[in-house]
Motif scaffolding. Sequence first.
Motif, PDB file in Angstrom:
ATOM      1  N   ALA A 142       0.828  -1.202   0.000  1.00  0.00           N
ATOM      2  CA  ALA A 142       0.000   0.000   0.000  1.00  0.00           C
ATOM      3  C   ALA A 142       0.864   1.255   0.000  1.00  0.00           C
ATOM      4  O   ALA A 142       2.030   1.221   0.404  1.00  0.00           O
ATOM      5  N   HIS A 143       0.264   2.339  -0.466  1.00  0.00           N
ATOM      6  CA  HIS A 143       0.896   3.663  -0.421  1.00  0.00           C
ATOM      7  C   HIS A 143       0.017   4.584   0.420  1.00  0.00           C
ATOM      8  O   HIS A 143      -1.213   4.523   0.344  1.00  0.00           O
ATOM      9  N   LEU A 144       0.644   5.433   1.185  1.00  0.00           N
ATOM     10  CA  LEU A 144      -0.102   6.293   2.100  1.00  0.00           C
ATOM     11  C   LEU A 144      -1.073   7.204   1.355  1.00  0.00           C
ATOM     12  O   LEU A 144      -2.114   7.593   1.900  1.00  0.00           O
ATOM     13  N   ASN A 145      -0.750   7.540   0.090  1.00  0.00           N
ATOM     14  CA  ASN A 145      -1.654   8.422  -0.651  1.00  0.00           C
ATOM     15  C   ASN A 145      -2.960   7.743  -1.046  1.00  0.00           C
ATOM     16  O   ASN A 145      -3.856   8.389  -1.601  1.00  0.00           O
ATOM     17  N   GLU A 146      -3.107   6.444  -0.757  1.00  0.00           N
ATOM     18  CA  GLU A 146      -4.373   5.751  -0.991  1.00  0.00           C
ATOM     19  C   GLU A 146      -5.401   6.062   0.092  1.00  0.00           C
ATOM     20  O   GLU A 146      -6.590   5.769  -0.088  1.00  0.00           O
ATOM     21  N   PHE A 147      -4.945   6.634   1.207  1.00  0.00           N
ATOM     22  CA  PHE A 147      -5.811   6.793   2.369  1.00  0.00           C
ATOM     23  C   PHE A 147      -5.958   8.273   2.713  1.00  0.00           C
ATOM     24  O   PHE A 147      -5.321   8.773   3.650  1.00  0.00           O
ATOM     25  N   ALA A 148      -6.798   8.960   1.973  1.00  0.00           N
ATOM     26  CA  ALA A 148      -6.982  10.392   2.202  1.00  0.00           C
ATOM     27  C   ALA A 148      -7.717  10.621   3.511  1.00  0.00           C
ATOM     28  O   ALA A 148      -8.699   9.948   3.818  1.00  0.00           O
ATOM     29  N   MET A 149      -7.212  11.582   4.275  1.00  0.00           N
ATOM     30  CA  MET A 149      -7.869  11.946   5.533  1.00  0.00           C
ATOM     31  C   MET A 149      -7.443  13.357   5.926  1.00  0.00           C
ATOM     32  O   MET A 149      -6.320  13.772   5.634  1.00  0.00           O
ATOM     33  N   PRO A 150      -8.333  14.108   6.567  1.00  0.00           N
ATOM     34  CA  PRO A 150      -7.974  15.466   6.979  1.00  0.00           C
ATOM     35  C   PRO A 150      -7.047  15.440   8.188  1.00  0.00           C
ATOM     36  O   PRO A 150      -6.812  14.377   8.780  1.00  0.00           O
ATOM     37  N   LEU A 151      -6.539  16.595   8.568  1.00  0.00           N
ATOM     38  CA  LEU A 151      -5.800  16.702   9.814  1.00  0.00           C
ATOM     39  C   LEU A 151      -6.710  16.313  10.969  1.00  0.00           C
ATOM     40  O   LEU A 151      -7.889  16.678  10.987  1.00  0.00           O
ATOM     41  N   TYR A 152      -6.155  15.580  11.935  1.00  0.00           N
ATOM     42  CA  TYR A 152      -7.008  15.144  13.035  1.00  0.00           C
ATOM     43  C   TYR A 152      -7.544  16.341  13.812  1.00  0.00           C
ATOM     44  O   TYR A 152      -6.813  17.260  14.188  1.00  0.00           O
ATOM     45  N   ASN A 153      -8.842  16.285  14.068  1.00  0.00           N
ATOM     46  CA  ASN A 153      -9.528  17.321  14.834  1.00  0.00           C
ATOM     47  C   ASN A 153     -10.654  16.633  15.597  1.00  0.00           C
ATOM     48  O   ASN A 153     -11.510  15.979  14.987  1.00  0.00           O
ATOM     49  N   GLY A 154     -10.655  16.770  16.906  1.00  0.00           N
ATOM     50  CA  GLY A 154     -11.684  16.136  17.711  1.00  0.00           C
ATOM     51  C   GLY A 154     -13.085  16.583  17.350  1.00  0.00           C
ATOM     52  O   GLY A 154     -14.035  15.788  17.407  1.00  0.00           O
ATOM     53  N   ASP A 155     -13.232  17.849  16.945  1.00  0.00           N
ATOM     54  CA  ASP A 155     -14.554  18.338  16.532  1.00  0.00           C
ATOM     55  C   ASP A 155     -15.013  17.648  15.251  1.00  0.00           C
ATOM     56  O   ASP A 155     -16.193  17.314  15.097  1.00  0.00           O
ATOM     57  N   THR A 156     -14.064  17.442  14.323  1.00  0.00           N
ATOM     58  CA  THR A 156     -14.397  16.735  13.083  1.00  0.00           C
ATOM     59  C   THR A 156     -14.806  15.298  13.376  1.00  0.00           C
ATOM     60  O   THR A 156     -15.778  14.783  12.808  1.00  0.00           O
ATOM     61  N   GLU A 157     -14.092  14.650  14.287  1.00  0.00           N
ATOM     62  CA  GLU A 157     -14.438  13.278  14.654  1.00  0.00           C
ATOM     63  C   GLU A 157     -15.829  13.216  15.288  1.00  0.00           C
ATOM     64  O   GLU A 157     -16.629  12.322  14.970  1.00  0.00           O
ATOM     65  N   ASP A 158     -16.139  14.166  16.173  1.00  0.00           N
ATOM     66  CA  ASP A 158     -17.454  14.183  16.813  1.00  0.00           C
ATOM     67  C   ASP A 158     -18.577  14.414  15.807  1.00  0.00           C
ATOM     68  O   ASP A 158     -19.658  13.820  15.911  1.00  0.00           O
ATOM     69  N   ALA A 159     -18.313  15.269  14.825  1.00  0.00           N
ATOM     70  CA  ALA A 159     -19.360  15.641  13.878  1.00  0.00           C
ATOM     71  C   ALA A 159     -19.519  14.632  12.741  1.00  0.00           C
ATOM     72  O   ALA A 159     -20.638  14.368  12.286  1.00  0.00           O
ATOM     73  N   GLU A 160     -18.396  14.070  12.283  1.00  0.00           N
ATOM     74  CA  GLU A 160     -18.431  13.252  11.071  1.00  0.00           C
ATOM     75  C   GLU A 160     -17.920  11.825  11.279  1.00  0.00           C
ATOM     76  O   GLU A 160     -18.046  10.996  10.373  1.00  0.00           O
ATOM     77  N   GLY A 161     -17.331  11.555  12.439  1.00  0.00           N
ATOM     78  CA  GLY A 161     -16.752  10.243  12.674  1.00  0.00           C
ATOM     79  C   GLY A 161     -15.374  10.105  12.057  1.00  0.00           C
ATOM     80  O   GLY A 161     -14.806  11.060  11.526  1.00  0.00           O
ATOM     81  N   VAL A 162     -14.835   8.902  12.115  1.00  0.00           N
ATOM     82  CA  VAL A 162     -13.517   8.635  11.541  1.00  0.00           C
ATOM     83  C   VAL A 162     -13.634   8.626  10.022  1.00  0.00           C
ATOM     84  O   VAL A 162     -14.551   7.990   9.472  1.00  0.00           O
ATOM     85  N   PRO A 163     -12.743   9.316   9.293  1.00  0.00           N
ATOM     86  CA  PRO A 163     -12.875   9.416   7.828  1.00  0.00           C
ATOM     87  C   PRO A 163     -12.673   8.068   7.136  1.00  0.00           C
ATOM     88  O   PRO A 163     -12.000   7.179   7.658  1.00  0.00           O
ATOM     89  N   PRO A 164     -13.254   7.902   5.950  1.00  0.00           N
ATOM     90  CA  PRO A 164     -13.156   6.634   5.228  1.00  0.00           C
ATOM     91  C   PRO A 164     -11.723   6.179   4.976  1.00  0.00           C
ATOM     92  O   PRO A 164     -11.428   4.981   5.019  1.00  0.00           O
ATOM     93  N   GLY A 165     -10.819   7.124   4.711  1.00  0.00           N
ATOM     94  CA  GLY A 165      -9.425   6.743   4.472  1.00  0.00           C
ATOM     95  C   GLY A 165      -8.798   6.066   5.675  1.00  0.00           C
ATOM     96  O   GLY A 165      -8.072   5.072   5.539  1.00  0.00           O
ATOM     97  N   ALA A 166      -9.071   6.577   6.859  1.00  0.00           N
ATOM     98  CA  ALA A 166      -8.540   5.979   8.080  1.00  0.00           C
ATOM     99  C   ALA A 166      -9.178   4.626   8.344  1.00  0.00           C
ATOM    100  O   ALA A 166      -8.508   3.681   8.783  1.00  0.00           O
ATOM    101  N   LEU A 167     -10.467   4.501   8.066  1.00  0.00           N
ATOM    102  CA  LEU A 167     -11.144   3.218   8.249  1.00  0.00           C
ATOM    103  C   LEU A 167     -10.591   2.170   7.285  1.00  0.00           C
ATOM    104  O   LEU A 167     -10.431   1.000   7.644  1.00  0.00           O
ATOM    105  N   ALA A 168     -10.292   2.593   6.046  1.00  0.00           N
ATOM    106  CA  ALA A 168      -9.736   1.661   5.060  1.00  0.00           C
ATOM    107  C   ALA A 168      -8.354   1.191   5.488  1.00  0.00           C
ATOM    108  O   ALA A 168      -8.028  -0.003   5.378  1.00  0.00           O
ATOM    109  N   LEU A 169      -7.527   2.110   5.989  1.00  0.00           N
ATOM    110  CA  LEU A 169      -6.207   1.724   6.472  1.00  0.00           C
ATOM    111  C   LEU A 169      -6.320   0.800   7.668  1.00  0.00           C
ATOM    112  O   LEU A 169      -5.577  -0.186   7.789  1.00  0.00           O
TER     113      LEU A 169
END
Length: 211
Positions: free
Chosen positions: A38-65
């Motif tokens: 795998a290459h890290l560029n396959e897993f797009a994700m924003p900068l970690y932000n607790g507010d983003t996690e609370d509002a939107e959950g863990v991003p798909p890229g992180a879940l895929a990794l």
Amino acid sequence: MRVLVLGASLRADSLNARLASLVARLVRDEAGADVDHAHLNEFAMPLYNGDTEDAEGVPPGALALRERLSACQALVISAPEYNASMPGVLKNAIDWVSRVRPQPFKDKHALLVSASPSMVGGNRGLWALRVPLEHLGTRVYPDMFSLAKAHEGFTSDGDLADSGLHARLAESVTSFLRLVEADTRYVCLRRRWYEFLGDCTDAPVTQRAQD
């Protein structure tokens, strides 16, 4: 046995992408293990932000990794060195993936390698990378591999130009996977980790990030 080999650089043809490709080939051809390259560029994700996690959950890229890591018994990371440390994008990925429960780094075996044009080969970045991984319960293999002057270090076939270094890398990969196989097939030790000797209480205050 299945091994995730992760090229932790966003550039498609980076030196660490080339080293990751070589390690993936060694894992498959020399050790006979299945490889998820795998290459890290396959897993797009924003900068970690607790507010983003609370509002939107863990991003798909992180879940895929996380899913691909969970499907493997071992992890190899080929990481560049940025300013004597690990790349921020790699630390960000670790931070996001660690938010999933159960987080997949616990008890996972990891081999760290790096390639750099510098004379230290990116080794300082690997020492920094060990910290969050070991904090999360990853069993990081002691023998890391760093390729110095990596811009001159590869043959046209993707091997290392220095035959001695190539043999050392192959031996490190083989020895690492022997340890992983032994731990996977012959579980004879109690898998417990404590921050301090005698830290055996089950009190909630001692809950570790690896849990």
